[in-house]
Scaffold this motif. Sequence first.
Motif, PDB file in Angstrom:
ATOM      1  N   HIS A 175     -40.801 -10.434   1.326  1.00 10.23           N
ATOM      2  CA  HIS A 175     -40.734 -11.844   1.709  1.00 10.23           C
ATOM      3  C   HIS A 175     -39.520 -12.087   2.603  1.00 10.23           C
ATOM      4  N   GLY A 210     -43.537  -9.205   5.256  1.00  8.90           N
ATOM      5  CA  GLY A 210     -44.927  -9.503   5.530  1.00  8.90           C
ATOM      6  C   GLY A 210     -45.079 -10.761   6.379  1.00  8.90           C
ATOM      7  N   ASN A 215     -46.989 -13.641   4.428  1.00  9.55           N
ATOM      8  CA  ASN A 215     -46.572 -13.762   3.052  1.00  9.55           C
ATOM      9  C   ASN A 215     -45.566 -14.901   2.929  1.00  9.55           C
ATOM     10  N   ASP A 273     -50.696  -7.480   7.314  1.00  3.76           N
ATOM     11  CA  ASP A 273     -51.256  -7.091   6.023  1.00  3.76           C
ATOM     12  C   ASP A 273     -51.837  -5.683   6.126  1.00  3.76           C
ATOM     13  N   PHE A 294     -48.571  -9.352  -4.900  1.00  7.03           N
ATOM     14  CA  PHE A 294     -48.314 -10.334  -3.850  1.00  7.03           C
ATOM     15  C   PHE A 294     -47.927  -9.705  -2.511  1.00  7.03           C
ATOM     16  N   LYS A 335     -49.151  -7.245  -0.257  1.00  5.30           N
ATOM     17  CA  LYS A 335     -50.108  -7.088   0.834  1.00  5.30           C
ATOM     18  C   LYS A 335     -49.829  -5.881   1.731  1.00  5.30           C
TER      19      LYS A 335
END
Length: 299
Positions: free
Chosen positions: A159, A181, A184, A200, A241, A243
Motif C-alpha cells: 500500500h 499496488g 490498492n 495487479d 489484499f 493482489k
Amino acid sequence: MIRIAYDPIYAHPLPEGHRFPMLKYELIPGQLLHEGSISEKNLFTPIPVKTETVLLTHDKEYLDKLINQTLSAAEQRRIGFPQSPELTQRELVITQGTIDCCYYAFEYGVALNIAGGTHHAFADRGEGFCLLNDMAVAANYLLREKKAAKIIIIDLDVHQGNGTAKLFENNPDVFTFSMHGAHNYPFHKEHSDLDLPLKDGTTGKEYLSLLQEALPHLIQKVQPDFAFYLSGVDILETDKFGKLKVTLDECKQRDAFVFDILRTNNIPVTVAMGGGYSPDVRIITEAHCNTFRLATAMY
C-alpha cells in the motif's frame, strides 16, 4: 549485535474482529527466540515518545484527541480501530521504538522495530490502522538533532505510504520512495518523490527486477546518510489484499537486496515491519522472521 524494539503492548488485545492482525507481534519474537536466531539480549523495551517529539510531525489538536480519547466516530472509522487509552499508548511506545532503533542503527548498521511502519498517518489524522507516523516522527527527530542531513524512506509495503508522502512533500531533506499496488488502498494516492505503482498480478520476478533497477540509482542520486525501510509482507501471493504474485522466497530476496545495497553504501537503516494479511498467520510470521534472520546474518 542487532537490536530489536519490542514491548508486549505491541500485541495488546482489541475487540473481536481486530485481533488477528496483532497476533504476529507476539509470534515473531517468540519464533526468533525459540529457534535461536536472536536472544533476549537483542531485545529492548521502548518507553512512550515525548509529546514535543511527536509535535515535530503531527498537529497538536490531533495528538490531543488521541491522548484524551476524543476522536469522532468518523475519525475512528478512518483509522479502522476503536479508540482506547491502550491503543494510544501502544502507538507512543512504537514511535519511540523507531527513534531508539535509529541510534542502534548508527552503532550496528541496522536495527529493527517488530511493529511500526505506520505510513498512512497524516499530520492531522490517522488512516488505515495507523495513528502516528513513526518513521516520519523519527526522521524529523534525526533532522532536528542533526544526526542525519539526508534521509531516504524505502517503503515496500503493498500500500502506498500516502501519509509519509504528504508529510514530506515539501521537505528536500527526506526522499520518499514507495513501490506499491497501483489499484490498492489508498485509492487516492499522494505524490512520493518516487512512486512505482505495480499492476495487479505482478510476479516476484518482475517485482525484483523493478526494485533492482530503481534502488541503486536512487541511492546514487539521493546520497542519503540514513535510511528507513518499511518491509511490508503484504506483497505475498498469499495475502488476501495484496493482489501481487510474490513468493515467500522472493520476499526474502527483496529484503536481502535492500540490506545489501544499504550496507555496501554504509547507510545505517531502521526497519519496521508494516502490513501482512495472509489468512495463515504462520506465513506472515515466517516472512517477517526472514527479515530479522537476514539482518542478523548480514550485519
